[in-house]
Design an enzyme around this catalytic site. Structure first.
Site, PDB file in Angstrom:
ATOM      1  CG  PHE A  71      -2.559   5.857  13.484  1.00 57.75           C
ATOM      2  CD1 PHE A  71      -1.821   5.674  14.643  1.00 57.75           C
ATOM      3  CD2 PHE A  71      -2.483   7.094  12.851  1.00 57.75           C
ATOM      4  CE1 PHE A  71      -1.029   6.691  15.162  1.00 57.75           C
ATOM      5  CE2 PHE A  71      -1.696   8.115  13.356  1.00 57.75           C
ATOM      6  CZ  PHE A  71      -0.968   7.911  14.514  1.00 57.75           C
ATOM      7  CG  ASN A  96      -0.170  -0.079   2.504  1.00 63.32           C
ATOM      8  OD1 ASN A  96       0.526   0.858   2.855  1.00 63.32           O
ATOM      9  ND2 ASN A  96      -0.252  -1.209   3.191  1.00 63.32           N
ATOM     10  CE  LYS A 143     -10.689  -0.475  10.671  1.00 62.55           C
ATOM     11  NZ  LYS A 143     -10.051   0.231   9.569  1.00 62.55           N
ATOM     12  CG  ASP A 192      -6.632  -5.623   6.652  1.00 60.91           C
ATOM     13  OD1 ASP A 192      -6.181  -5.694   7.801  1.00 60.91           O
ATOM     14  OD2 ASP A 192      -7.169  -4.593   6.181  1.00 60.91           O
ATOM     15  CE  LYS A 204      -8.341  -3.415  14.109  1.00 57.36           C
ATOM     16  NZ  LYS A 204      -7.322  -4.063  13.257  1.00 57.36           N
TER      17      LYS A 204
END
Ligand code: PMT
Length: 405
Positions: free
Chosen positions: A326, A210, A340, A279, A344
């Site tokens: 982030f 990415n 998230k 991912d 997480k």
């Protein structure tokens, strides 16, 4: 507040006196640098009288060369403001030309830069000037754009120097976002930071990755180290040099990043997941280069990678480790970031809107919203990644304070 005010040669040069006065009224001390052409419009004496300091024009006219003056002058300021800036000055700054004192100071300067351009309408709209502006914006330079109206040359259009009071306001607003003198408030913390992209190989020559440049994560590492923390930076492939005195682990794949993070986990007191982690990875990495099979397409089978921060979050449920994530989102920013944060088990998450072209991936600046566990949130306005890193670390310090008995 110390401002270096650079003045270049155009009719608006006289307005720099008003800018200087406005900054002084707000409590700033101002040192002036003029280009030789600027002195054709206004005498340096005007600015010497107003600023109470000598005005620098020539590269070699100073009596004392015990220090390299352009570096010393740049270091001794908090902000470099160039107003007015001609098309020629913008071109020099964009291309790294250092052929007079001001352009040399620009090149050796590491402080924020604010530029107020002024020029004829045709020069402003010329593709060369627009390309130079784009380059400088991408490098994190701030601008007060010119206004529109009658110009000294008789033409009408965009190019007039912005109003001095607007330039002063913008400079003061920038000051308020600059990091204050570095505190030692992370002394004793052992901070692990992930940065950059991860890379998942398809075969010996092809891979999935990415656009992460690592700039945000490296800025966090530098800022945490400057605030007294012992820092380990675990980074995917980037073009950046790791900050000095920071422990550095270079990785490529998500698996490697996961292993490196886990090996440092027990000794860490803060974890910041800034990396743009893949991912998915190819289920099978081909040993040999995948061959083209006529005009038929192929299907890539992908499997989920390790969720590194989720593993850290789960492992930190019963200890004092602060876990910061982030989120890079292209839609429903706050909703996705909030999910998230919860799933997480993070203390807070820094939500990045990646649809902006001045924030997120591979630019010098960033803007974000911090979402906390208790449902509160606040915005971090557009600023350099280094300044935003300090704002994130301020939140780490606050989070730690709430844990203390
Ligand atoms: O590197 P720059 O060019 O400076 O750009 C900065 C940045 C845009 C990469 C950075 O500011 C940022 O937003 N990083 C997070 C990017 C991301 O992948 O976000 P995400 O929403 O996919 O992941 C959420 C969180 O889970 C992140 O903390 C991420 O590090 C972590 N994660 C994600 C997937 C995974 N398998 N393991 C993880 O640990």
């Amino acid at each position: 507040m110390k401002v270096l005010l650079g003045i270049t040669g155009c009719i608006g040069a006289y307005k720099a006196a008003e800018i200087l006065r406005g900054l002084q009224k707000a409590g700033a001390s101002v040192r002036v640098i003029m280009t030789r052409s600027a002195t054709e419009f206004v005498q340096p004496l005007t600015f010497e009288a107003l600023s109470g300091q000598s005005v620098i024009v020539e590269m070699y006219d100073r009596p004392n060369y015990a220090v390299i003056e352009h570096i010393a002058v740049a270091r001794d300021a908090d902000l470099l403001l160039i107003a007015p800036a001609t098309a020629n000055a913008l071109a020099k700054f964009a291309h790294g030309i250092a052929d007079d004192f001001l352009s040399t100071v620009y090149l050796s300067n590491t402080n924020p830069v604010l530029i107020a351009p002024a020029m004829n309408v045709e020069m402003w709209s010329h593709p060369a000037t627009q390309a130079n502006l784009k380059t400088l914006r991408e490098r994190g330079v701030y601008f007060v754009d010119p206004g529109s109206g009658y110009q000294a040359c008789g033409e009408v259009g965009v190019g007039r120097l912005a109003e001095p009071e607007d330039i002063v306001k913008r400079a003061l607003a920038l000051f308020s976002t600059l990091p204050s003198p570095t505190p030692n408030d992370l002394a004793g913390e052992r901070v692990v930071i992930t940065a950059g992209p991860t890379v998942e190989d398809l075969d010996p020559v092809r891979f999935i990755t990415n656009r992460s440049s690592g700039k945000m994560g490296y800025a966090l590492a530098e800022a945490a180290q400057a605030r007294g923390a012992s820092v380990t930076l675990i980074s995917g492939p980037t073009k950046l040099q790791p900050p000095k005195e920071v422990g550095f682990v270079s990785v490529r794949s998500t698996r490697e990043m996961y292993d490196a993070v886990m090996s440092k986990m027990d000794e860490s007191t803060v974890f910041i997941g800034c990396a743009a982690v893949a991912d998915y990875r190819p289920t099978n990495r081909a040993e040999q280069k995948i061959k083209k099979n006529g005009r038929q397409g192929i299907t890539l089978e992908l499997e989920a990678t390790e969720d590194i921060i989720a593993a850290v979050g789960a492992a930190s449920r019963h200890d004092d480790r602060i876990v910061v994530g982030f989120a890079a989102e292209s839609e429903s920013l706050l909703n996705h970031a909030a999910q998230k944060l919860k799933s997480k088990n993070l203390h807070f998450i820094v939500a990045n809107d990646i649809t902006r072209n001045d924030a997120g991936f591979d630019v010098e600046t960033n803007a974000a919203t911090i979402l906390r566990r208790d449902g509160t949130s606040f915005e971090l306005p557009l600023q350099s990644k280094r300044a935003l890193a300090d704002a994130v670390l301020d939140e780490v310090v606050k989070t730690r304070a709430t844990q203390k008995p």
